[in-house]
Design a protein around this motif. Structure first.
Motif, PDB file in Angstrom:
ATOM      1  N   PRO A 131      74.285  12.890 131.366  1.00  0.00           N
ATOM      2  CA  PRO A 131      73.453  13.852 132.095  1.00  0.00           C
ATOM      3  C   PRO A 131      73.117  13.496 133.314  1.00  0.00           C
ATOM      4  CG  PRO A 131      72.718  13.665 129.780  1.00  0.00           C
ATOM      5  CD  PRO A 131      73.528  12.548 130.229  1.00  0.00           C
ATOM      6  N   THR A 132      73.206  14.396 134.418  1.00  0.00           N
ATOM      7  CA  THR A 132      72.501  14.090 135.721  1.00  0.00           C
ATOM      8  C   THR A 132      72.204  15.478 136.223  1.00  0.00           C
ATOM      9  OG1 THR A 132      73.377  13.175 137.710  1.00  0.00           O
ATOM     10  CG2 THR A 132      74.765  14.703 136.708  1.00  0.00           C
ATOM     11  N   ARG A 133      71.564  15.222 137.511  1.00  0.00           N
ATOM     12  CA  ARG A 133      71.045  16.637 138.094  1.00  0.00           C
ATOM     13  C   ARG A 133      72.305  17.333 138.825  1.00  0.00           C
ATOM     14  NH1 ARG A 133      65.352  15.067 140.920  1.00  0.00           N
ATOM     15  NH2 ARG A 133      64.280  14.448 138.847  1.00  0.00           N
ATOM     16  N   TRP A 134      72.194  18.492 139.202  1.00  0.00           N
ATOM     17  CA  TRP A 134      73.056  19.111 139.734  1.00  0.00           C
ATOM     18  C   TRP A 134      73.095  18.793 141.161  1.00  0.00           C
ATOM     19  CZ3 TRP A 134      72.362  25.376 139.308  1.00  0.00           C
ATOM     20  CH2 TRP A 134      72.189  25.572 137.700  1.00  0.00           C
ATOM     21  N   PRO A 135      74.429  18.493 141.676  1.00  0.00           N
ATOM     22  CA  PRO A 135      74.639  18.391 142.909  1.00  0.00           C
ATOM     23  C   PRO A 135      74.436  19.459 143.852  1.00  0.00           C
ATOM     24  CG  PRO A 135      76.924  18.803 141.922  1.00  0.00           C
ATOM     25  CD  PRO A 135      75.705  18.668 140.863  1.00  0.00           C
ATOM     26  N   ALA A 136      73.993  19.257 145.226  1.00  0.00           N
ATOM     27  CA  ALA A 136      73.923  20.505 146.046  1.00  0.00           C
ATOM     28  C   ALA A 136      74.739  21.281 145.974  1.00  0.00           C
ATOM     29  CB  ALA A 136      73.503  20.056 147.366  1.00  0.00           C
ATOM     30  N   GLU A 137      76.042  21.254 145.910  1.00  0.00           N
ATOM     31  CA  GLU A 137      76.929  22.528 145.725  1.00  0.00           C
ATOM     32  C   GLU A 137      76.950  23.301 144.633  1.00  0.00           C
ATOM     33  OE1 GLU A 137      81.848  22.855 146.420  1.00  0.00           O
ATOM     34  OE2 GLU A 137      80.796  20.926 146.944  1.00  0.00           O
ATOM     35  N   PHE A 138      76.583  22.689 143.321  1.00  0.00           N
ATOM     36  CA  PHE A 138      76.029  23.475 142.170  1.00  0.00           C
ATOM     37  C   PHE A 138      75.076  24.429 142.364  1.00  0.00           C
ATOM     38  CE2 PHE A 138      78.436  21.483 138.211  1.00  0.00           C
ATOM     39  CZ  PHE A 138      79.511  21.132 138.962  1.00  0.00           C
ATOM     40  N   ARG A 139      73.760  23.779 142.951  1.00  0.00           N
ATOM     41  CA  ARG A 139      72.630  24.720 143.307  1.00  0.00           C
ATOM     42  C   ARG A 139      73.035  25.780 144.322  1.00  0.00           C
ATOM     43  NH1 ARG A 139      70.523  19.523 143.712  1.00  0.00           N
ATOM     44  NH2 ARG A 139      70.640  19.667 145.784  1.00  0.00           N
ATOM     45  N   GLN A 140      73.987  25.542 145.320  1.00  0.00           N
ATOM     46  CA  GLN A 140      74.023  26.574 146.078  1.00  0.00           C
ATOM     47  C   GLN A 140      74.984  27.645 145.569  1.00  0.00           C
ATOM     48  OE1 GLN A 140      76.176  24.281 148.998  1.00  0.00           O
ATOM     49  NE2 GLN A 140      74.502  23.516 149.942  1.00  0.00           N
ATOM     50  N   ARG A 141      75.865  27.263 144.625  1.00  0.00           N
ATOM     51  CA  ARG A 141      76.567  28.382 144.072  1.00  0.00           C
ATOM     52  C   ARG A 141      76.262  29.146 142.650  1.00  0.00           C
ATOM     53  NH1 ARG A 141      79.993  27.925 148.118  1.00  0.00           N
ATOM     54  NH2 ARG A 141      81.373  26.076 148.271  1.00  0.00           N
ATOM     55  N   TYR A 142      75.415  28.159 141.705  1.00  0.00           N
ATOM     56  CA  TYR A 142      74.988  28.859 140.732  1.00  0.00           C
ATOM     57  C   TYR A 142      73.609  29.177 140.943  1.00  0.00           C
ATOM     58  CZ  TYR A 142      79.004  26.347 138.130  1.00  0.00           C
ATOM     59  OH  TYR A 142      80.171  26.118 137.648  1.00  0.00           O
ATOM     60  N   VAL A 143      73.751  30.388 141.386  1.00  0.00           N
ATOM     61  CA  VAL A 143      72.404  31.253 141.758  1.00  0.00           C
ATOM     62  C   VAL A 143      72.456  32.401 140.859  1.00  0.00           C
ATOM     63  CG1 VAL A 143      71.261  32.283 143.487  1.00  0.00           C
ATOM     64  CG2 VAL A 143      72.502  30.569 144.089  1.00  0.00           C
ATOM     65  N   VAL A 144      70.997  32.765 140.409  1.00  0.00           N
ATOM     66  CA  VAL A 144      70.730  33.914 139.516  1.00  0.00           C
ATOM     67  C   VAL A 144      70.615  35.032 140.417  1.00  0.00           C
ATOM     68  CG1 VAL A 144      69.223  34.727 137.615  1.00  0.00           C
ATOM     69  CG2 VAL A 144      69.524  32.296 137.732  1.00  0.00           C
ATOM     70  N   ARG A 145      71.147  35.886 140.292  1.00  0.00           N
ATOM     71  CA  ARG A 145      71.020  36.895 141.012  1.00  0.00           C
ATOM     72  C   ARG A 145      69.524  37.902 140.725  1.00  0.00           C
ATOM     73  NH1 ARG A 145      76.833  39.829 141.206  1.00  0.00           N
ATOM     74  NH2 ARG A 145      77.847  38.523 142.303  1.00  0.00           N
ATOM     75  N   PRO A 146      68.851  38.365 141.839  1.00  0.00           N
ATOM     76  CA  PRO A 146      67.439  38.957 141.525  1.00  0.00           C
ATOM     77  C   PRO A 146      67.472  40.076 140.647  1.00  0.00           C
ATOM     78  CG  PRO A 146      67.840  38.539 143.832  1.00  0.00           C
ATOM     79  CD  PRO A 146      69.048  38.326 143.307  1.00  0.00           C
ATOM     80  N   ALA A 147      68.759  41.012 140.576  1.00  0.00           N
ATOM     81  CA  ALA A 147      68.798  42.238 139.553  1.00  0.00           C
ATOM     82  C   ALA A 147      68.964  41.642 138.093  1.00  0.00           C
ATOM     83  CB  ALA A 147      70.079  42.947 139.982  1.00  0.00           C
ATOM     84  N   VAL A 148      69.410  40.395 137.920  1.00  0.00           N
ATOM     85  CA  VAL A 148      69.602  39.871 136.627  1.00  0.00           C
ATOM     86  C   VAL A 148      68.420  39.569 136.048  1.00  0.00           C
ATOM     87  CG1 VAL A 148      70.783  38.063 135.427  1.00  0.00           C
ATOM     88  CG2 VAL A 148      72.126  39.180 137.022  1.00  0.00           C
ATOM     89  N   LEU A 149      67.745  38.978 137.026  1.00  0.00           N
ATOM     90  CA  LEU A 149      66.146  38.479 136.730  1.00  0.00           C
ATOM     91  C   LEU A 149      65.437  39.686 135.986  1.00  0.00           C
ATOM     92  CD1 LEU A 149      65.092  35.728 139.308  1.00  0.00           C
ATOM     93  CD2 LEU A 149      65.559  35.581 136.673  1.00  0.00           C
ATOM     94  N   ASP A 150      65.450  40.743 136.829  1.00  0.00           N
ATOM     95  CA  ASP A 150      64.831  41.984 136.557  1.00  0.00           C
ATOM     96  C   ASP A 150      65.340  42.673 135.307  1.00  0.00           C
ATOM     97  OD1 ASP A 150      63.296  41.891 138.896  1.00  0.00           O
ATOM     98  OD2 ASP A 150      64.569  43.374 139.911  1.00  0.00           O
ATOM     99  N   GLY A 151      66.516  42.363 135.086  1.00  0.00           N
ATOM    100  CA  GLY A 151      67.360  42.875 133.826  1.00  0.00           C
ATOM    101  C   GLY A 151      66.826  42.294 132.633  1.00  0.00           C
ATOM    102  N   LEU A 152      66.615  40.898 132.707  1.00  0.00           N
ATOM    103  CA  LEU A 152      66.193  39.957 131.678  1.00  0.00           C
ATOM    104  C   LEU A 152      64.954  40.407 131.244  1.00  0.00           C
ATOM    105  CD1 LEU A 152      67.356  36.579 132.882  1.00  0.00           C
ATOM    106  CD2 LEU A 152      68.318  37.816 130.765  1.00  0.00           C
ATOM    107  N   THR A 153      63.926  40.576 131.710  1.00  0.00           N
ATOM    108  CA  THR A 153      62.622  40.968 131.144  1.00  0.00           C
ATOM    109  C   THR A 153      62.845  41.997 130.315  1.00  0.00           C
ATOM    110  OG1 THR A 153      62.412  42.572 133.272  1.00  0.00           O
ATOM    111  CG2 THR A 153      61.428  40.314 133.358  1.00  0.00           C
ATOM    112  N   GLU A 154      63.590  43.146 130.405  1.00  0.00           N
ATOM    113  CA  GLU A 154      63.696  44.150 129.635  1.00  0.00           C
ATOM    114  C   GLU A 154      64.589  43.587 128.386  1.00  0.00           C
ATOM    115  OE1 GLU A 154      65.308  47.471 131.445  1.00  0.00           O
ATOM    116  OE2 GLU A 154      63.772  47.306 133.119  1.00  0.00           O
TER     117      GLU A 154
END
Length: 158
Positions: A131-154
């Protein structure tokens, strides 16, 4: 049924169309549960490629995501000949190593949700399997969309 009329659990899904084929069917005459896992894997790879992280790039980076945990709720059977859509979303990471995805499988003829799943993945250094930390490219691409965050609370857990 029109794709726009289908009800997805969260906004802005990444979608992959599927067709149930004979090899998907088990002795009970419905899609075998293991096939659902394969479909989740297929749409996850398709989504990663769409985000700019196809398998070839992961190999170049010597980084990949390995399944740590899978939870699937099978709600209705998929049957021979069904046309399906599988949706995926990236969920918030719970560590610097892990990521989660949500999945929803729908039958397109009537909009019925057949299953929901959540898979947790850990980032690995492919050459060592550690196991290792995400490379910068993963952090840049695997981003949670704000609308998904809002939908998760419900929505809550799978």
């Amino acid at each position: 049924m029109n794709q726009a009329a289908l009800r997805f659990d969260l906004p802005d899904p990444h979608l992959l169309a599927l067709q149930v084929v004979e090899d998907d069917i088990d002795a009970y005459q419905h899609v075998n549960n293991a096939v659902y896992v394969t479909w989740c894997d297929r749409v996850a790879w398709d989504h990663s490629a769409a985000l700019g992280l196809p398998i070839e790039r992961c190999l170049e980076l010597d980084r990949g995501m390995a399944v740590v945990r899978t939870v699937i709720n099978y709600l209705r059977p998929a049957l021979r000949g069904d046309a399906l859509l599988i949706a995926t979303w990236i969920l918030p990471a719970e560590s610097r190593v892990c990521i989660r995805r949500r999945f929803q499988l729908l039958r397109t003829s009537d909009g019925t949700t057949l299953s929901r799943a959540e898979v947790e993945y850990a980032c690995l250094e492919l050459s060592s399997g550690r196991p290792t930390r995400w490379p910068a490219e993963f952090r840049q691409r695997y981003v949670v969309r704000p609308a998904v965050l809002d939908g998760l609370t419900e929505l809550g857990p799978v």
